[in-house]
Design a protein around this motif. Structure first.
Motif, PDB file in Angstrom:
ATOM      1  N   GLY A  44       0.813  -1.204   0.000  1.00  0.00           N
ATOM      2  CA  GLY A  44       0.000   0.000   0.000  1.00  0.00           C
ATOM      3  C   GLY A  44       0.847   1.255   0.000  1.00  0.00           C
ATOM      4  N   PRO A  45       0.187   2.439  -0.021  1.00  0.00           N
ATOM      5  CA  PRO A  45       0.906   3.722  -0.142  1.00  0.00           C
ATOM      6  C   PRO A  45       1.963   3.963   0.920  1.00  0.00           C
ATOM      7  CG  PRO A  45      -1.452   4.016  -0.467  1.00  0.00           C
ATOM      8  CD  PRO A  45      -1.280   2.603   0.003  1.00  0.00           C
ATOM      9  N   ASP A  46       1.759   3.459   2.124  1.00  0.00           N
ATOM     10  CA  ASP A  46       2.713   3.701   3.206  1.00  0.00           C
ATOM     11  C   ASP A  46       3.649   2.526   3.448  1.00  0.00           C
ATOM     12  OD1 ASP A  46       1.581   6.229   3.745  1.00  0.00           O
ATOM     13  OD2 ASP A  46      -0.007   5.298   4.943  1.00  0.00           O
ATOM     14  N   ALA A  47       3.579   1.505   2.623  1.00  0.00           N
ATOM     15  CA  ALA A  47       4.408   0.315   2.803  1.00  0.00           C
ATOM     16  C   ALA A  47       5.839   0.571   2.341  1.00  0.00           C
ATOM     17  CB  ALA A  47       3.822  -0.856   2.018  1.00  0.00           C
ATOM     18  N   PRO A  48       6.818  -0.141   2.892  1.00  0.00           N
ATOM     19  CA  PRO A  48       8.204   0.038   2.438  1.00  0.00           C
ATOM     20  C   PRO A  48       8.430  -0.446   1.005  1.00  0.00           C
ATOM     21  CG  PRO A  48       8.055  -1.728   4.059  1.00  0.00           C
ATOM     22  CD  PRO A  48       6.734  -1.041   4.053  1.00  0.00           C
ATOM     23  N   ASN A  99      14.538   7.699  -3.693  1.00  0.00           N
ATOM     24  CA  ASN A  99      13.813   6.529  -3.198  1.00  0.00           C
ATOM     25  C   ASN A  99      14.572   5.897  -2.049  1.00  0.00           C
ATOM     26  OD1 ASN A  99      15.004   3.625  -4.119  1.00  0.00           O
ATOM     27  ND2 ASN A  99      15.588   5.185  -5.605  1.00  0.00           N
ATOM     28  N   LEU A 159       9.796   8.727  -3.446  1.00  0.00           N
ATOM     29  CA  LEU A 159       9.172   9.771  -2.650  1.00  0.00           C
ATOM     30  C   LEU A 159       8.209  10.635  -3.435  1.00  0.00           C
ATOM     31  CD1 LEU A 159      12.173  10.867  -0.406  1.00  0.00           C
ATOM     32  CD2 LEU A 159      10.574   8.955  -0.137  1.00  0.00           C
ATOM     33  N   SER A 160       8.412  10.701  -4.765  1.00  0.00           N
ATOM     34  CA  SER A 160       7.479  11.465  -5.597  1.00  0.00           C
ATOM     35  C   SER A 160       7.548  10.922  -7.021  1.00  0.00           C
ATOM     36  CB  SER A 160       7.811  12.961  -5.577  1.00  0.00           C
ATOM     37  OG  SER A 160       9.060  13.197  -6.174  1.00  0.00           O
ATOM     38  N   SER A 176       5.556  -8.814   7.453  1.00  0.00           N
ATOM     39  CA  SER A 176       5.847  -7.392   7.649  1.00  0.00           C
ATOM     40  C   SER A 176       6.725  -7.123   8.864  1.00  0.00           C
ATOM     41  CB  SER A 176       4.540  -6.603   7.782  1.00  0.00           C
ATOM     42  OG  SER A 176       3.777  -7.070   8.883  1.00  0.00           O
ATOM     43  N   ALA A 236       6.098   0.281  -1.374  1.00  0.00           N
ATOM     44  CA  ALA A 236       4.938   0.976  -1.944  1.00  0.00           C
ATOM     45  C   ALA A 236       5.030   1.138  -3.451  1.00  0.00           C
ATOM     46  CB  ALA A 236       4.776   2.347  -1.282  1.00  0.00           C
ATOM     47  N   THR A 237       6.247   1.348  -3.976  1.00  0.00           N
ATOM     48  CA  THR A 237       6.395   1.597  -5.413  1.00  0.00           C
ATOM     49  C   THR A 237       6.631   0.323  -6.196  1.00  0.00           C
ATOM     50  OG1 THR A 237       7.349   3.768  -4.925  1.00  0.00           O
ATOM     51  CG2 THR A 237       7.652   2.901  -7.157  1.00  0.00           C
ATOM     52  N   ARG A 291      10.531   2.452  -2.386  1.00  0.00           N
ATOM     53  CA  ARG A 291       9.504   3.483  -2.192  1.00  0.00           C
ATOM     54  C   ARG A 291      10.046   4.807  -2.720  1.00  0.00           C
ATOM     55  NH1 ARG A 291       8.607   7.032   2.036  1.00  0.00           N
ATOM     56  NH2 ARG A 291      10.187   5.937   3.290  1.00  0.00           N
TER      57      ARG A 291
END
Length: 316
Positions: free
Chosen positions: A66-70, A105, A98-99, A124, A72-73, A96
């Motif tokens: 998800g969006p906050d997962a390590p 990342n 950052l933008s 996790s 995430a990307t 992940r």
């Protein structure tokens, strides 16, 4: 050769269970158009084979969180080992960014668990991060990423589990900080991060997809590096994009590192077979960026290594 028509495949890792070879690999849809975008859209695929040539693809086994997962990307390169309890552990890189428009990342090592190598569930509770005492972290230099990826896990002679990691030292010339990071564990769950096994200033900004290998009685480390992260001195001496190898005596001697295999081969892995060690990698197009699939295995012996080094002609 593994080269699906609808996806790019590149970095991979291998484990054998009985007579079956399992290959796990990074993949991204060719519909993205630009092969550079694959890194932000990577998932982990799975295929099996009896001969390392003919592969049956079995689908995707891990996706980003998800969006906050390590992770995430994207889910990046890893390895698989069998724990003492009989379960399989896949250590992989979580990325992940950052933008959307920036290179910044953070990379960490995560783990997934399986009973059968086919069905995986993320654990996790296991996250291994770069330790700022020894390693560069995001924002501590002008480098755009916190490099802590491509884990290679093995059981050492000391009985401990060891993890080798693509990392960067926190000191030295910005373009020469590439090192092999190191962590250890007694149980594959709790990890202690240690100083790197190599020193900065050895001519690499990155040493990617590290593997510890033994051929005959010689221990070595295999890694890959692109010309963009290799020092001018090494380039002048004949170094190039591709797979590299260096002897591992009491320590890893990167001063003797040299290319091995073809110039269009990257992210090499040595696989043990009944016919001896075999080298696989993914193939690069002439642009040096577009992956052309995972190669068929090549024999790995003294003839595989380029001449010109003191240790290679008599290593095996």
């Amino acid at each position: 050769m593994l080269n699906p028509a609808d996806r790019w495949v590149w970095d991979f890792w291998h484990v054998q269970d009985g007579s079956t070879h399992h290959l796990f690999y990074l993949q991204a849809p060719r519909s993205l158009g630009d092969p550079h975008l694959r890194h932000r859209n990577a998932t982990i695929g799975h295929a099996t084979s009896k001969d390392l040539v003919n592969w049956t693809e079995l689908g995707t086994v891990l996706r980003p969180g998800g969006p906050d997962a390590p992770d995430a990307t994207a889910t990046w390169t890893g390895c698989v080992v069998r724990a003492d309890d009989g379960q399989w552990r896949m250590f992989y890189t979580g990325a992940r960014f950052l933008s959307p428009g920036a290179d910044g990342n953070v990379e960490v090592i995560l783990v997934a668990v399986s009973d059968d190598l086919h069905h995986w569930r993320k654990d996790s509770s296991v996250v291994v991060r770069a330790d700022e005492r020894w390693y560069e972290t995001l924002g501590s230099s002008s480098w755009p990423e916190e490099a802590w990826r491509d884990p290679w896990v093995y059981r050492g002679d000391d009985g401990q589990w060891h993890m080798l990691v693509t990392a960067r030292a926190r000191h030295g010339d910005i373009d020469g900080r590439g090192v092999i990071g190191h962590a250890t564990s007694d149980d594959l769950h709790t990890w202690n991060v240690h100083p790197p096994l190599t020193a900065p200033g050895q001519g690499f900004a990155h040493l990617e997809v590290v593997q510890r290998v033994t051929v005959g009685e010689r221990s070595m480390v295999l890694f890959s590096a692109h010309s963009a992260v290799i020092s001018p001195d090494r380039i002048t001496a004949g170094g190039r994009t591709g797979v590299w190898i260096a002897p591992w005596k009491n320590t890893i001697d990167l001063s003797e590192a040299q290319n091995v295999g073809a110039s269009d081969l990257y992210s090499g892995r040595i696989v043990s077979t009944s016919d001896g060690p075999r080298l696989l990698g993914f193939l690069l197009d002439t642009d040096g960026a577009t992956p052309l699939g995972i190669s068929d295995p090549e024999g790995f012996d003294r003839a595989t290594i380029a001449s010109g080094s003191e240790w290679t002609p008599t290593s095996f």
